[in-house]
Design an enzyme around this catalytic site. Structure first.
Site, PDB file in Angstrom:
ATOM      1  N   GLU A   1       0.786  -1.230   0.000  1.00 52.80           N
ATOM      2  CA  GLU A   1       0.000   0.000   0.000  1.00 52.80           C
ATOM      3  C   GLU A   1       0.820   1.283   0.000  1.00 52.80           C
ATOM      4  O   GLU A   1       0.376   2.298  -0.529  1.00 52.80           O
ATOM      5  CB  GLU A   1      -0.942   0.003   1.219  1.00 52.80           C
ATOM      6  CG  GLU A   1      -2.053  -1.028   1.160  1.00 52.80           C
ATOM      7  CD  GLU A   1      -3.039  -0.747   0.042  1.00 52.80           C
ATOM      8  OE1 GLU A   1      -3.358   0.442  -0.187  1.00 52.80           O
ATOM      9  OE2 GLU A   1      -3.492  -1.708  -0.605  1.00 52.80           O
TER      10      GLU A   1
ATOM     11  N   SER B   1     -45.173 -25.569  42.842  1.00 53.11           N
ATOM     12  CA  SER B   1     -44.676 -26.322  44.001  1.00 53.11           C
ATOM     13  C   SER B   1     -43.241 -25.999  44.378  1.00 53.11           C
ATOM     14  O   SER B   1     -42.741 -26.523  45.384  1.00 53.11           O
ATOM     15  CB  SER B   1     -44.805 -27.826  43.732  1.00 53.11           C
ATOM     16  OG  SER B   1     -46.160 -28.204  43.609  1.00 53.11           O
TER      17      SER B   1
END
Length: 828
Positions: free
Chosen positions: A236, A514
């Protein structure tokens, strides 16, 4: 005289001859013209020759005007450019003066601890390594690798920053025999007392919905992955460390190439220019945008070091898309495409990422593997041409496949757990800090438990089939926590573990049925002068009168009644009417107070129906309740966070263990025995098909009217877990705790190395041989079951074995009045 006069005459004659055809000049003021006046006359004639015509005057004025205008425009333009540059510089300084990026908090699971004697199978270790991104290899020349040979495993563990600070990489050697670690040493063979793998990243808090970014520093890349920097610059910007932000030669080369090709095939932007465009500008192609890019690149280079600019680029560059989220930076891309940190990528993998800088969408390896492969190989050739690798290595690397992992969304893998972490952190940290400061949050998540809990949801298909329900109609939620510390190991928010919507584990409050019954029996057992497990209670029709509302007639699940039964059998078989009778005898306020202490939450107004679980609670709150029941009388607020560390590695907050003893160990031990009997021979006995009896599991099933909700909450010696199953629309579903929730609980806990519950009774508790059918203690040599009691409050006892003669019942004299007798006396 005559000669001179003649000479003058001659001159006049020449003058007159040269002026032939014109009238002679008249004398001024009657004076003669002399030689001395010739020079002035010449000067007058010269001025007359340069006299301006109208055309000359117009051109001169035009030139002067244009020059003035040009100077004015230059001055104005310069002022505008300077002003524009100042404005651009303010943006540059504002971005670079602080943190370049605002990142949300990183959340990590608990590390896998390793020590001699730890229960850990080879398969479990392998799964943990794969989850952490480790790869099998022959040579452990870098971190993130492991090698197995028979029973021995070598791991090159990564270094990391944790609550204890910086932890360096290390090679570990383990020997696993019969499902546990037999030996743990370092690379020199020196024994290690304890070690651990690094914490695994599980997600962000308040992530940016548009982008993902895992920051890397220039120094870390330079030291741990220098080939990335070298390759990036070779491809680059080869002159990055020489130019001043703009490369005239690169611009000229690009201009010439584009001119010859007739289109835009090459760019001349430096890395600094690219960063300026990505940071501050739009992607539009215009001269104004390009000029701003050049100015900002120069300003960045003038004020900041190359290393900071390159670090910004490494973290900002766009490298792909994951759904709606953009993949920014090489750190994120390494995780997304290879599921490993950037420093563990090989040369051909780095080449692919660098090649994608040119066009991440065009060279997407998931969508366009052929293009990506060709581009990667071009970068490999550049690496070889620049001496970064040899030609032989280049040929070998180009022959390899892309090696990217399967494409997936970069979303949080465990959103329900992250939701809990977010809520607990909100008590000390505001959203802004969690969203921008890059904090590291170290949690108590056990990846093995979380995975097992999520996989257990597959049992819902069978539940729907067995209950005759439409496929996909049921939902579920669950929580697993540590008995010893109260740390939360796993959270399941719904049938789809990856769905980040409604979190049923935290926000779905359903009737618990329960599950509340152990609270009633605990309160009874805390009164040993009145109750023990062999005390009896009446299981007969009951009508409860309620002021301001209709009478209530509780019923048993099977719609039958058994008469007088022991407290132990009433709990084991989950009888409703006996629980209501017992709760009313104890008092709603006392039962409600125990619920609030155990569940660490207010109950609200007390009603008789709460004795059968009309109370609404979330799975997390139920887990808190049952954690208190499992912890031998100690109450510990459940928590999911261990520590918070900032970006520099400084620990900001540690979350220690908060413990208070709310109950004596004796009464809690008695209750745990009853819950153990629920699993051994009661409504949860099907667990015996999945777990060894030596674990002595304890728990309780629960269901609500018309089977709308199904629950199971239970615990081993080291883990407590809750599972809820039901429909989101709360419609009848014909569910029960034993048939619907318990199978998921078993599937979630079975893969884990559960520790057995202790069988040691605390001081003050003794076990006696009891005949449960008759509710008495019998001699040790008689058939019976060992039942715990308070030493100082002995149960009724006989000195012979029942069933030996017809007179046995006459010899039995109970030593303690039962609940039925007290209730009858009270009515009378």
């Amino acid at each position: 005289m005559t000669a001179q006069s003649g000479k003058k005459k001659t001159n006049r004659t020449r003058s007159g001859a040269s002026a032939k055809g014109r009238q002679p000049r008249s004398k001024v003021a009657g004076k003669k013209t002399s030689r001395k006046s010739a020079a002035p006359r010449k000067w007058v004639v010269k001025q007359r020759s340069q006299r301006k015509t109208p055309l000359n005057r117009g051109l001169r004025r035009l030139f002067t005007g244009l020059l003035t205008l040009s100077l004015a425009l230059l001055m104005v333009g310069s002022a505008l450019v300077i002003s524009w540059s100042v404005a651009l510089n303010e943006r540059v300084v504002a971005r670079f003066s602080g943190a370049l990026f605002q990142t949300p908090a990183f959340v990590y699971a608990a590390p896998l601890e390793l020590y001699e004697g730890k229960a850990l199978s080879m398969q479990q270790l392998h799964d943990a390594l794969i989850q952490a991104g480790y790869r099998s290899a022959q040579n452990l020349d870098q971190t993130g690798l492991f090698a197995r040979q028979g029973q021995r495993v070598a791991i090159h563990r990564r270094g990391y920053i944790g609550p204890q600070g910086q932890v360096d990489p290390r090679i570990l050697h383990l020997n696993i025999v019969d499902g546990q670690i037999d030996q743990l040493t370092d690379v020199r063979g020196e024994p290690l007392g304890i070690d651990q793998l690094e914490p695994v990243f599980i997600g962000h808090l308040y992530p940016n919905v548009r982008e993902q970014r895992e920051l890397v520093s220039y120094e870390s890349i330079k030291n741990e992955a220098p080939l990335l920097i070298e390759t990036l610059l070779a491809v680059e910007d080869r002159g990055f460390f020489e130019h001043s932000g703009v490369s005239p030669t690169a611009i000229a080369r690009a201009f010439l190439t584009n001119l010859l090709s007739g289109g835009r095939v090459q760019g001349g932007s430096t890395i600094t220019q690219q960063l300026a465009k990505n940071f501050f500008l739009t992607p539009e192609r215009s001269y104004q945008r390009k000029a701003a890019e050049l100015i900002m690149a120069l300003l960045m280079e003038w004020q900041y070091p190359k290393e900071k600019i390159l670090e910004g680029y490494l973290n900002e560059v766009y490298l792909g898309q994951s759904g709606a989220q953009a993949i920014h930076g090489f750190g994120t891309a390494a995780r997304f495409y290879f599921a490993r940190p950037i420093n563990e990528l090989q040369a051909h993998e780095l080449a692919l990422l660098v090649g994608m800088v040119k066009g991440a969408s065009f060279y997407n390896p998931h969508r366009h593997p052929e293009r990506a492969l060709a581009r990667r190989n071009v970068v490999i050739d550049v690496m070889a041409a620049n001496g970064l690798i040899s030609l032989t290595e280049a040929d070998e690397l180009k022959a390899r496949p892309l090696g990217v992992v399967e494409q997936g969304q970069m979303r949080a893998r465990h959103p329900a757990f992250l939701n809990l972490v977010r809520r607990q952190l909100s008590e000390q940290y505001d959203r802004q800090a969690l969203q921008t400061q890059g904090l590291r949050i170290f949690t108590s998540m056990d990846l093995a438990a979380q995975t097992a809990l999520e996989q257990a949801t597959s049992k819902l298909d069978l539940v729907e089939k067995n209950r005759g329900l439409p496929a996909g109609s049921l939902q579920t939620a669950g929580v697993i926590a540590s008995v010893r510390t109260g740390e939360i190991h796993a959270v399941l928010g719904g049938r789809d573990p990856g769905f980040a919507g409604f979190d049923r584990a935290l926000d779905s409050r359903r009737q618990i049925g329960s599950l509340i019954k152990p609270v009633i029996y605990l309160e009874a057992l805390r009164q040993p002068q009145r109750y023990h497990w062999l005390s009896t209670v009446l299981d007969e029709p009951l009508t409860v009168t309620q002021a301001g509302s209709e009478d209530w007639q509780p019923r048993n699940f099977d719609r039958q009644f058994k008469g007088e039964i022991t407290l132990l059998d009433a709990l084991v078989d989950s009888r409703n009417v006996p629980a209501v009778r017992l709760g009313l005898d104890l008092g709603l306020d006392r039962v409600g107070m125990q619920f609030e202490t155990l569940a660490q939450r207010p109950l609200g107004q007390r009603f008789p129906a709460m004795l059968l679980g009309s109370v609404q609670a979330s799975p997390l709150e139920v887990t808190q309740l049952y954690h208190s029941l499992s912890a031998d009388g100690f109450v510990t607020p459940l928590r999911a966070i261990r520590a918070v560390v900032d970006q520099e590695g400084q620990t900001l907050t540690r979350y220690g263990l908060e413990v208070s003893q709310a109950y004596d160990r004796q009464s809690m031990h008695l209750l745990q025995y009853g819950l153990e009997q629920v699993v051994a021979r009661g409504t949860a006995r099907s667990l015996q098909n999945h777990f060894a009896p030596r674990l002595r599991l304890a728990g309780k099933t629960g269901s609500t009217n018309e089977g709308r909700d199904a629950w199971f909450a239970g615990f081993s010696g080291d883990r407590v877990a809750t599972i809820w199953v039901g429909r989101d629309d709360n419609q009848p579903a014909n569910l029960t705790g034993s048939s619907s929730a318990l199978p998921i609980w078993a599937a979630a806990m079975e893969p884990l190395n559960l520790a057995p519950r202790s069988d040691r009774a605390p001081p003050g508790v003794v076990y006696r041989n009891a005949c449960l059918d008759e509710g008495v203690v019998v001699p040790e040599h008689c058939p019976g079951v060992a039942v715990p009691f308070y030493r100082d409050y002995p149960p009724p006892r006989i000195d012979y074995c029942l069933g030996q003669s017809d007179n046995d019942q006459e010899k039995f004299q109970p030593s303690q009045e039962g609940v039925f007798d007290r209730l009858r006396n009270w009515i009378q």
